[in-house]
Design a protein around this motif. Sequence first.
Motif, PDB file in Angstrom:
ATOM      1  N   ASP A 138       4.402   9.329 -23.931  1.00 13.78           N
ATOM      2  CA  ASP A 138       4.850   9.792 -22.614  1.00 13.78           C
ATOM      3  C   ASP A 138       3.721   9.604 -21.598  1.00 13.78           C
ATOM      4  O   ASP A 138       2.880  10.486 -21.415  1.00 13.78           O
ATOM      5  CB  ASP A 138       5.265  11.262 -22.697  1.00 13.78           C
ATOM      6  CG  ASP A 138       5.987  11.740 -21.446  1.00 13.78           C
ATOM      7  OD1 ASP A 138       5.873  11.074 -20.403  1.00 13.78           O
ATOM      8  OD2 ASP A 138       6.667  12.778 -21.517  1.00 13.78           O
ATOM      9  N   TYR A 139       3.698   8.453 -20.933  1.00 14.96           N
ATOM     10  CA  TYR A 139       2.626   8.164 -19.977  1.00 14.96           C
ATOM     11  C   TYR A 139       2.666   9.097 -18.764  1.00 14.96           C
ATOM     12  O   TYR A 139       1.634   9.635 -18.371  1.00 14.96           O
ATOM     13  CB  TYR A 139       2.739   6.706 -19.544  1.00 14.96           C
ATOM     14  CG  TYR A 139       1.407   5.975 -19.438  1.00 14.96           C
ATOM     15  CD1 TYR A 139       0.372   6.240 -20.319  1.00 14.96           C
ATOM     16  CD2 TYR A 139       1.214   5.012 -18.464  1.00 14.96           C
ATOM     17  CE1 TYR A 139      -0.838   5.562 -20.220  1.00 14.96           C
ATOM     18  CE2 TYR A 139       0.013   4.317 -18.362  1.00 14.96           C
ATOM     19  CZ  TYR A 139      -1.010   4.600 -19.251  1.00 14.96           C
ATOM     20  OH  TYR A 139      -2.204   3.929 -19.152  1.00 14.96           O
ATOM     21  N   PRO A 140       3.814   9.303 -18.116  1.00 13.56           N
ATOM     22  CA  PRO A 140       3.825  10.225 -16.973  1.00 13.56           C
ATOM     23  C   PRO A 140       3.301  11.611 -17.321  1.00 13.56           C
ATOM     24  O   PRO A 140       2.529  12.210 -16.558  1.00 13.56           O
ATOM     25  CB  PRO A 140       5.308  10.265 -16.571  1.00 13.56           C
ATOM     26  CG  PRO A 140       5.833   8.931 -16.998  1.00 13.56           C
ATOM     27  CD  PRO A 140       5.127   8.647 -18.300  1.00 13.56           C
ATOM     28  N   PRO A 185       0.802  -1.233   0.000  1.00  7.74           N
ATOM     29  CA  PRO A 185       0.000   0.000   0.000  1.00  7.74           C
ATOM     30  C   PRO A 185       0.831   1.277   0.000  1.00  7.74           C
ATOM     31  O   PRO A 185       0.334   2.333  -0.398  1.00  7.74           O
ATOM     32  CB  PRO A 185      -0.814  -0.128   1.290  1.00  7.74           C
ATOM     33  CG  PRO A 185       0.048  -0.962   2.187  1.00  7.74           C
ATOM     34  CD  PRO A 185       0.722  -1.944   1.282  1.00  7.74           C
ATOM     35  N   MET A 186       2.096   1.193   0.445  1.00  5.04           N
ATOM     36  CA  MET A 186       2.905   2.402   0.578  1.00  5.04           C
ATOM     37  C   MET A 186       3.773   2.668  -0.646  1.00  5.04           C
ATOM     38  O   MET A 186       4.514   3.645  -0.680  1.00  5.04           O
ATOM     39  CB  MET A 186       3.795   2.297   1.830  1.00  5.04           C
ATOM     40  CG  MET A 186       3.032   1.963   3.095  1.00  5.04           C
ATOM     41  SD  MET A 186       1.643   3.088   3.429  1.00  5.04           S
ATOM     42  CE  MET A 186       2.522   4.611   3.755  1.00  5.04           C
ATOM     43  N   LYS A 187       3.674   1.802  -1.654  1.00  4.40           N
ATOM     44  CA  LYS A 187       4.462   1.969  -2.860  1.00  4.40           C
ATOM     45  C   LYS A 187       3.534   2.283  -4.016  1.00  4.40           C
ATOM     46  O   LYS A 187       2.417   1.771  -4.079  1.00  4.40           O
ATOM     47  CB  LYS A 187       5.244   0.682  -3.148  1.00  4.40           C
ATOM     48  CG  LYS A 187       6.359   0.823  -4.172  1.00  4.40           C
ATOM     49  CD  LYS A 187       7.240  -0.421  -4.177  1.00  4.40           C
ATOM     50  CE  LYS A 187       8.470  -0.216  -5.056  1.00  4.40           C
ATOM     51  NZ  LYS A 187       9.381  -1.383  -5.010  1.00  4.40           N
ATOM     52  N   THR A 188       3.966   3.107  -4.955  1.00  6.96           N
ATOM     53  CA  THR A 188       3.120   3.404  -6.106  1.00  6.96           C
ATOM     54  C   THR A 188       3.141   2.242  -7.089  1.00  6.96           C
ATOM     55  O   THR A 188       4.118   1.480  -7.166  1.00  6.96           O
ATOM     56  CB  THR A 188       3.559   4.679  -6.831  1.00  6.96           C
ATOM     57  OG1 THR A 188       4.825   4.458  -7.454  1.00  6.96           O
ATOM     58  CG2 THR A 188       3.631   5.864  -5.875  1.00  6.96           C
ATOM     59  N   LEU A 189       2.076   2.138  -7.846  1.00  6.37           N
ATOM     60  CA  LEU A 189       2.020   1.103  -8.870  1.00  6.37           C
ATOM     61  C   LEU A 189       3.150   1.289  -9.875  1.00  6.37           C
ATOM     62  O   LEU A 189       3.813   0.319 -10.273  1.00  6.37           O
ATOM     63  CB  LEU A 189       0.661   1.152  -9.572  1.00  6.37           C
ATOM     64  CG  LEU A 189       0.448   0.163 -10.713  1.00  6.37           C
ATOM     65  CD1 LEU A 189       0.584  -1.278 -10.241  1.00  6.37           C
ATOM     66  CD2 LEU A 189      -0.924   0.388 -11.366  1.00  6.37           C
ATOM     67  N   TRP A 190       3.379   2.533 -10.280  1.00  3.59           N
ATOM     68  CA  TRP A 190       4.418   2.815 -11.265  1.00  3.59           C
ATOM     69  C   TRP A 190       5.790   2.388 -10.739  1.00  3.59           C
ATOM     70  O   TRP A 190       6.589   1.776 -11.460  1.00  3.59           O
ATOM     71  CB  TRP A 190       4.415   4.303 -11.598  1.00  3.59           C
ATOM     72  CG  TRP A 190       5.243   4.680 -12.783  1.00  3.59           C
ATOM     73  CD1 TRP A 190       6.432   5.333 -12.780  1.00  3.59           C
ATOM     74  CD2 TRP A 190       4.938   4.440 -14.164  1.00  3.59           C
ATOM     75  NE1 TRP A 190       6.889   5.534 -14.057  1.00  3.59           N
ATOM     76  CE2 TRP A 190       5.982   4.989 -14.935  1.00  3.59           C
ATOM     77  CE3 TRP A 190       3.879   3.820 -14.813  1.00  3.59           C
ATOM     78  CZ2 TRP A 190       6.014   4.939 -16.317  1.00  3.59           C
ATOM     79  CZ3 TRP A 190       3.894   3.765 -16.198  1.00  3.59           C
ATOM     80  CH2 TRP A 190       4.948   4.307 -16.930  1.00  3.59           C
ATOM     81  N   GLY A 191       6.046   2.679  -9.475  1.00  5.62           N
ATOM     82  CA  GLY A 191       7.315   2.292  -8.884  1.00  5.62           C
ATOM     83  C   GLY A 191       7.459   0.788  -8.777  1.00  5.62           C
ATOM     84  O   GLY A 191       8.525   0.222  -9.056  1.00  5.62           O
TER      85      GLY A 191
END
Length: 515
Positions: free
Chosen positions: A336-338, A171-177
């Motif tokens: 460029d997704y971000p 839960p504390m990490k982003t999906l992208w990361g």
Amino acid sequence: MKRLRVVVIGAGAGGLAAAVDLARNGADVTVLERAASPGGKMRQVVVDGHGIDAGPTVFTMRWIFEGLFRDSGADLSSALTLTPAVVLARHAWTTGGTLDLFADITRSADAIGAFAGAKDASGYLAFCKRARDIYRTLQGSFISMERPASALDLTMRVGFGHLDQLWRTAPMKTLWGALGDYFTDPRLRQLFGRYATYVGSSPLSAPATLMLIAHVEQDGVWLVDGGMRAVADAIKDLAERNGARFRFGCHVAEIVSGRGGVTAVKLDDGDVLACDAVVFNGDAAALAKGLLGRNVSGAAPDVPQTHRSLSAVTWCLHAKTRGFPLSHHTVFFAEDYPSEFDTVFRKRQVPARPTVYVCAQDRGALEVSENLERERLLVLINAPADGDIADVACGDEATALWQAARSVFATAGLQVEAPDTRAVLTAPEHFNTLFPGNGGALYGRANHSAFESFARPGAVSSVPGLYLAGGSVHPGAGVPMATMSGRIAAARVIDDWSHSRAGTSRRGPIRIPTP
């Protein structure tokens, strides 16, 4: 004993499911829907005499619907014709490359290996295992239960002896990361990052917990004969067989409440329906804005503009296509997704180069392309949910948006031939009119932190007798989750009613049985 009288406002997935469970438990149920047909966001628009799905297009989590029908003594397979998809989705990139994901994990891994190399194929298998573990941890403790009051409450449900399982939900990490731990090819981060958009969020901010959506798809994606509108019709028919009544074309002016809670629902034509409880199946923010009356404006919190989920610009077409072999579900990724999500969520604009989703509704479950003279298409790009304060698709802007979408899928070779008269456009301002309260947000509140799930309202509002269901409340957005929310709300209504009549205390949190 006095019979429980319930008014359900809204015949979306949550309202329909609530009506089924309430009616089969003996309640006197009336469903009010201002549209001419059931479904809510599972709506169809007609182009050239053809009904086209203009909302959700993916049928997953079949067990939720099977349980709804089974508990009423009915059979889902008798009500709907469902064909398992062989290709889950086809993906193409403006930077080059095409990749299919399959229902068979091994086959998908082989395709990823050919697309990006053996390391990413192994990463995909590890990713799928992690997604499955997350799903199993949360299925019984979160998805099919009333909203946990806090992270500690969720921890207690999972069990302190299983803290490792809860921590692995990330839960504390982003999906992208998190995706960077599994994939080296940036195109694969785009592909699997798109799962955040299934709940109207940005993969750069959404928690890695949403990896569970990968398992949801691997557990089965079905194509529905008749489109998603057939799902709504089937659940409506089930509710009617259990005794629920439906009134379409009804506009609710006010939920009437007194010192003891809800007492009635008033329509804009002056008709008043006395009731003991109301299940509101609209965006919960509509209550906060006073759209259902001042007395219930405190029933649910409003959602700040910056916390709204995605809206969209969509086109429904009956058109000739050529140059690219569409699957039933096809995604064309821009470069460029971000930057795309920064444009939508921070700049509050539609990206100049958007990712484009195309649902080719007439494409069947086979992997090969059918030869179609014309076919039904839903074309979708992401947009900010500002439909209450700005018009996105006025005049020349509508043409520019279509050109932006077309420039992306044309890079992959897709040509769509349809005159303007064969397109129905829906933009955030239109979604805000269809589903008022949140600026056209299609998924309620965006899930942009570990704690956003606890910020969504639960089934019980702060107004006695007023309950909430739908994609803006727990357990979350999407047709299966909204359906589960309706079941949870109905179970809570029945439980509260029985305990109030008996003068006893409410029992623990509601849990809907899972397979």
